[in-house]
Scaffold this motif. Structure first.
Motif, PDB file in Angstrom:
ATOM      1  N   PRO B 182       0.791  -1.241   0.000  1.00  0.00           N
ATOM      2  CA  PRO B 182       0.000   0.000   0.000  1.00  0.00           C
ATOM      3  C   PRO B 182       0.821   1.287   0.000  1.00  0.00           C
ATOM      4  CG  PRO B 182      -0.159  -1.123   2.128  1.00  0.00           C
ATOM      5  CD  PRO B 182       0.599  -2.031   1.222  1.00  0.00           C
ATOM      6  N   VAL B 183       2.131   1.182   0.251  1.00  0.00           N
ATOM      7  CA  VAL B 183       2.968   2.391   0.273  1.00  0.00           C
ATOM      8  C   VAL B 183       3.285   2.824  -1.165  1.00  0.00           C
ATOM      9  CG1 VAL B 183       5.232   3.298   0.946  1.00  0.00           C
ATOM     10  CG2 VAL B 183       3.950   1.836   2.511  1.00  0.00           C
ATOM     11  N   ASP B 184       3.031   4.105  -1.472  1.00  0.00           N
ATOM     12  CA  ASP B 184       3.297   4.632  -2.815  1.00  0.00           C
ATOM     13  C   ASP B 184       4.439   5.637  -2.843  1.00  0.00           C
ATOM     14  OD1 ASP B 184       1.255   3.272  -4.217  1.00  0.00           O
ATOM     15  OD2 ASP B 184      -0.230   4.639  -3.358  1.00  0.00           O
ATOM     16  N   SER B 185       4.694   6.257  -1.711  1.00  0.00           N
ATOM     17  CA  SER B 185       5.685   7.326  -1.686  1.00  0.00           C
ATOM     18  C   SER B 185       6.437   7.306  -0.359  1.00  0.00           C
ATOM     19  CB  SER B 185       4.977   8.672  -1.870  1.00  0.00           C
ATOM     20  OG  SER B 185       5.907   9.725  -1.841  1.00  0.00           O
ATOM     21  N   LEU B 186       7.728   7.576  -0.431  1.00  0.00           N
ATOM     22  CA  LEU B 186       8.543   7.632   0.785  1.00  0.00           C
ATOM     23  C   LEU B 186       9.475   8.837   0.706  1.00  0.00           C
ATOM     24  CD1 LEU B 186       9.561   3.859   1.064  1.00  0.00           C
ATOM     25  CD2 LEU B 186       8.079   5.066   2.673  1.00  0.00           C
ATOM     26  N   THR B 187       9.850   9.350   1.858  1.00  0.00           N
ATOM     27  CA  THR B 187      10.843  10.419   1.863  1.00  0.00           C
ATOM     28  C   THR B 187      12.225   9.772   1.779  1.00  0.00           C
ATOM     29  OG1 THR B 187      11.108  10.389   4.248  1.00  0.00           O
ATOM     30  CG2 THR B 187       9.354  11.802   3.382  1.00  0.00           C
ATOM     31  N   LYS B 266       5.846  -1.922  -8.533  1.00  0.00           N
ATOM     32  CA  LYS B 266       5.610  -0.497  -8.798  1.00  0.00           C
ATOM     33  C   LYS B 266       6.805   0.308  -8.312  1.00  0.00           C
ATOM     34  CE  LYS B 266       3.005   0.326  -4.532  1.00  0.00           C
ATOM     35  NZ  LYS B 266       1.718   0.675  -3.942  1.00  0.00           N
ATOM     36  N   ILE B 267       6.989   1.458  -8.954  1.00  0.00           N
ATOM     37  CA  ILE B 267       8.075   2.361  -8.579  1.00  0.00           C
ATOM     38  C   ILE B 267       7.522   3.346  -7.564  1.00  0.00           C
ATOM     39  CG2 ILE B 267       9.617   4.175  -9.421  1.00  0.00           C
ATOM     40  CD1 ILE B 267       9.645   2.762 -12.125  1.00  0.00           C
ATOM     41  N   VAL B 273       7.626  12.883  -5.452  1.00  0.00           N
ATOM     42  CA  VAL B 273       7.821  13.066  -6.901  1.00  0.00           C
ATOM     43  C   VAL B 273       8.040  11.709  -7.564  1.00  0.00           C
ATOM     44  CG1 VAL B 273       9.181  14.212  -8.696  1.00  0.00           C
ATOM     45  CG2 VAL B 273       8.888  15.314  -6.459  1.00  0.00           C
ATOM     46  N   TYR B 274       7.222  11.433  -8.590  1.00  0.00           N
ATOM     47  CA  TYR B 274       7.353  10.169  -9.313  1.00  0.00           C
ATOM     48  C   TYR B 274       8.409  10.329 -10.419  1.00  0.00           C
ATOM     49  CZ  TYR B 274       6.054   5.800 -11.560  1.00  0.00           C
ATOM     50  OH  TYR B 274       6.080   4.522 -12.064  1.00  0.00           O
ATOM     51  N   PRO B 275       9.282   9.327 -10.606  1.00  0.00           N
ATOM     52  CA  PRO B 275      10.345   9.473 -11.620  1.00  0.00           C
ATOM     53  C   PRO B 275       9.863   9.229 -13.048  1.00  0.00           C
ATOM     54  CG  PRO B 275      10.583   7.376 -10.495  1.00  0.00           C
ATOM     55  CD  PRO B 275       9.419   8.061  -9.850  1.00  0.00           C
ATOM     56  N   GLY B 283      15.229  17.491 -13.117  1.00  0.00           N
ATOM     57  CA  GLY B 283      15.860  17.379 -11.800  1.00  0.00           C
ATOM     58  C   GLY B 283      14.897  17.464 -10.628  1.00  0.00           C
ATOM     59  N   THR B 284      13.580  17.515 -10.907  1.00  0.00           N
ATOM     60  CA  THR B 284      12.603  17.571  -9.810  1.00  0.00           C
ATOM     61  C   THR B 284      12.650  16.274  -9.005  1.00  0.00           C
ATOM     62  OG1 THR B 284      11.197  18.713 -11.404  1.00  0.00           O
ATOM     63  CG2 THR B 284      10.203  18.200  -9.279  1.00  0.00           C
TER      64      THR B 284
END
Lengths: 46, 331
Positions: B182-187, B266-267, B273-275, B283-284
């Motif tokens: 369920p995790v989509d984004s991490l710092t 999944k990435i 920010v998604y790559p 560079g974002t």
């Protein structure tokens, strides 16, 4: 079944199971060496 | 009396059979755990798309009609002392394309039977570790990869070799998890925590209650060196029973894009920010990274500069872009 027969069967069975386990582990290690990380993650059980 | 004895014999036999069945059952359970959590995940059933991203040199050769590389032939072809090229696996289709663009066809000799290049061939493939060593010993002139690991730089220092690094393109360093995670984004801080053992359960970052399984690559590989640099010298945490948890892996974006379309993985977004090509180029995406053409500063082969001029030209940069990477001058 006599105790001696039982012990022989149990011992043989345990040896067989240990051998199968060893073969499975060796096979797994060989496969793990070649698998891609992406493939490994994709097939993760959830 | 006889009936009582028969009854006792029967119960002993039942007990013995129970012991045998229990022994088999315990082992069957062990085999199931090994099979479900490890073996079945290692048995390859990769599709053609997936295989196309697993570097098969024979499918990415220059001057081959069936090759998967981006086809381009420049007007000016190198002559004379041709620089020998080698590099990381992920970049092989790219420097194979450079070879086709500006090298004479007869300069590449590949033996399909052995799956190796002839020692006299101007194109070689030894991957990151052996290829870098070949750059140090002088058998390779230009080496393509991500920035080398500290160990590799140390071995260059010990060999008394000075290397010039020319950034030629950009790639994104990405983190992958199972698509059901369920995790989509991490710092970036959370990612460092996951790989160094400060975070050991996914619920600590808002995910499921499952142990974290950080997957390592082989030492010296391009992605492993990039991870080590990302961790700032901290060691990757190893959980011996981690395979029963939920994995997190890492790679370069080029390897993963087609595979992600197929599902299964999944990435992750980093810092929200998604790559994608835009965020990598401008560079974002915080983990955009450069890849380099490297050569020894004492190498006097004049064709090296000609090759680099081509790579950094509009033609060369377009070749990089069409091959699935990002231009160096994009940010």
């Amino acid at each position: 079944m006599s105790e001696k027969t039982f012990n022989i069967i149990l011992f043989t069975l345990l040896i067989l199971c240990v051998l199968i386990t060893a073969a499975l582990i060796v096979y797994t290690v060989i496969q793990y060496h070649y698998v891609s990380i992406i493939h490994f993650i994709a097939k993760e059980p959830w | 009396m006889k009936g009582k004895k028969n009854g006792k014999t029967g119960s002993v036999l039942a007990g013995q059979l129970l012991v045998l069945a229990a022994a088999v059952l315990i082992f069957a359970l062990l085999w199931s755990v090994i099979w479900i959590f490890v073996t079945s995940r290692c048995v390859s059933d990769a599709s053609d798309e997936m295989k196309s991203k697993m570097i098969d040199v024979s499918r990415n050769l220059p001057f081959d009609e069936s090759s998967h590389i981006v086809r381009y032939r420049a007007e000016t072809i190198l002559e004379g002392d041709l620089p020998v090229l080698d590099g990381a696996a992920a970049l092989f289709p790219l420097y194979s394309a450079f070879t086709e663009a500006i090298y004479p066809e007869e300069s590449v000799v590949y033996d399909e039977k052995s799956g190796d290049f002839d020692p006299a061939s101007a194109l070689q493939f030894h991957n990151t570790v052996r290829g870098f060593n070949a750059l140090l010993d002088g058998s390779v002139d230009v080496f393509f990869s991500a920035y080398p690991s500290e160990e590799q730089l140390e071995s260059a220092r010990k060999a008394g070799v000075t290397i010039r690094f020319v950034p030629i393109g950009k790639e994104a360093f990405v983190f992958l998890v199972n698509e059901k995670n369920p995790v989509d984004s991490l710092t970036q801080e959370e990612l460092r925590g996951l790989f160094t053992g400060k975070i050991t359960n996914w619920k600590q970052v808002g995910g499921a209650d499952r142990p974290v399984h950080p997957i390592k690559r082989i030492a010296g590989s391009g992605s492993q060196s990039t991870l080590e640099a990302f961790l700032g010298g901290e060691k990757v945490y190893t959980n011996p029973l981690g395979f029963m948890g939920a994995s997190i892996g890492y790679s370069f974006r080029w390897y993963t894009t087609e595979v992600v379309k197929e599902g299964g993985v999944k990435i992750l977004s980093v810092d929200g920010v998604y790559p994608d090509p835009d965020t990598v180029s401008d560079g974002t995406y915080p983990l955009s990274t450069k890849f380099y053409a490297m050569y020894r500063t004492d190498n006097e082969n004049g064709n090296i500069q000609t090759l680099l001029d081509f790579i950094l030209s509009e033609e060369g940069q377009e070749l990089i872009e069409k091959s699935g990477y990002c231009r160096i001058g994009a940010d």
